[in-house]
Design a protein around this motif. Structure first.
Motif, short mmCIF file in Angstrom:
data_model
loop_
_atom_site.label_atom_id
_atom_site.label_comp_id
_atom_site.label_asym_id
_atom_site.label_seq_id
_atom_site.Cartn_x
_atom_site.Cartn_y
_atom_site.Cartn_z
N VAL A 69 0.94 -1.17 0.01
CA VAL A 69 -0.07 -0.14 0.03
C VAL A 69 0.85 1.40 0.03
N PHE A 70 1.94 1.47 1.20
CA PHE A 70 2.57 2.63 1.08
C PHE A 70 3.39 2.70 0.19
N GLY A 71 3.99 1.54 -0.44
CA GLY A 71 4.89 1.78 -1.55
C GLY A 71 4.33 2.13 -2.83
N ARG A 72 3.29 2.31 -2.94
CA ARG A 72 2.65 2.88 -4.12
C ARG A 72 2.15 4.29 -3.78
N LEU A 73 2.32 4.85 -2.63
CA LEU A 73 1.93 6.17 -2.25
C LEU A 73 3.11 7.14 -2.39
N PRO A 74 3.16 8.61 -2.34
CA PRO A 74 4.04 9.24 -2.29
C PRO A 74 5.12 8.93 -1.07
N GLY A 138 9.20 -0.14 -1.21
CA GLY A 138 9.44 0.08 0.14
C GLY A 138 8.71 1.13 0.78
N MET A 139 8.99 1.38 1.89
CA MET A 139 8.28 2.38 2.86
C MET A 139 8.92 2.83 3.82
N HIS A 140 8.47 3.84 4.45
CA HIS A 140 9.23 4.43 5.89
C HIS A 140 8.53 3.48 7.28
N TYR A 141 9.43 3.58 8.07
CA TYR A 141 9.22 2.70 9.27
C TYR A 141 9.27 3.53 10.57
N PRO A 142 8.69 2.91 11.53
CA PRO A 142 8.82 3.70 13.00
C PRO A 142 9.95 3.15 13.49
N VAL A 143 11.23 3.92 13.46
CA VAL A 143 12.46 3.34 13.83
C VAL A 143 12.58 3.17 15.26
N ARG A 144 11.65 3.67 16.24
CA ARG A 144 11.68 3.55 17.56
C ARG A 144 10.92 2.16 17.96
N TRP A 145 10.42 1.76 17.30
CA TRP A 145 9.58 0.38 17.42
C TRP A 145 10.42 -0.78 17.46
N ASP A 146 11.51 -0.96 16.69
CA ASP A 146 12.27 -2.22 16.69
C ASP A 146 13.70 -1.62 16.34
N ASP A 151 14.73 3.47 8.75
CA ASP A 151 13.73 4.63 8.14
C ASP A 151 13.04 4.17 6.90
N PHE A 152 13.96 3.70 6.09
CA PHE A 152 13.13 3.16 4.47
C PHE A 152 13.48 1.63 4.54
N MET A 153 12.50 0.80 4.47
CA MET A 153 13.09 -0.63 4.09
C MET A 153 12.19 -1.01 2.95
N THR A 154 12.89 -1.88 2.18
CA THR A 154 12.09 -2.54 0.83
C THR A 154 11.29 -3.85 1.48
N LEU A 155 10.71 -4.34 0.47
CA LEU A 155 9.87 -5.59 0.69
C LEU A 155 11.17 -6.69 0.96
#
Length: 179
Positions: A69-74, A138-146, A151-155
């Motif tokens: 989903v987010f990989g297709r959005l800006p 890919g998309m951005h991730y909450p880096v404080r969670w894990d 910050d940005f990770m691909t499939l």
């Protein structure tokens, strides 16, 4: 995580299999007392941490959907979403802790082992069906969670994530001969 093109799917498959065998060995050799013993560094018992390690694989199935989903959005949309999730780190940490505490009341070692087999088999099937173009999405991730979220990770990064998570927590177990 450093994604190289094309992705070495065989290496990921071998890592899933290595983790699967280790998970079974841990469950097969642990006594009830072993499972109830506290772990290193965490507030969980060995059984709770084993469930959390399993959950690392289970959550990837949901992350795959988010990346699609987010990989297709800006990218700015995904970045805002990730930052909002970062703000929610305290409630996330509470849920992340409580989940395994409650889950082990429902999932015993035998059910955890069977679930681990099913989820890794599903991830392997999905990875085999992915195109190289999709693996680069890919998309951005909450880096404080894990500690393994960047910050940005691909499939492709997401398919590798659960094995890193597994290995990290494996070192925290206090099962005989495992710590």
């Amino acid at each position: 995580m450093a994604y190289t093109y094309p992705m070495d799917r065989q290496a990921v498959h071998e890592d899933y299999e290595r983790a699967r065998q280790a998970f079974h060995r841990l469950l097969d050799t642990a006594s009830k007392a072993d499972l109830a013993r506290a772990t290193e560094v965490t507030r969980w018992t060995n059984e709770q941490l084993l469930w959390h390690m399993l959950f690392g694989y289970m959550i990837v199935l949901r992350l795959l959907v988010l990346v699609r989903v987010f990989g297709r959005l800006p990218r700015s949309v995904g970045k805002v979403f990730a930052r909002l999730l970062d703000v929610a780190t305290v409630p996330f940490d509470l849920i992340n802790y409580a989940g395994p505490v409650g889950a082990v009341k429902f999932y015993g070692p035998r059910r955890m082992a069977a679930r681990f087999d099913r989820v890794t088999a599903c991830l392997e099937r999905r990875l085999a069906a992915e195109s190289e173009a999709e693996l680069q999405r890919g998309m951005h991730y909450p880096v404080r969670w894990d500690p393994f979220f960047e910050d940005f990770m691909t499939l492709a990064d997401i398919y590798r994530y659960p094995n890193e998570h597994f290995d990290f927590h494996h070192a925290q177990l206090t099962l005989d001969g495992e710590s």
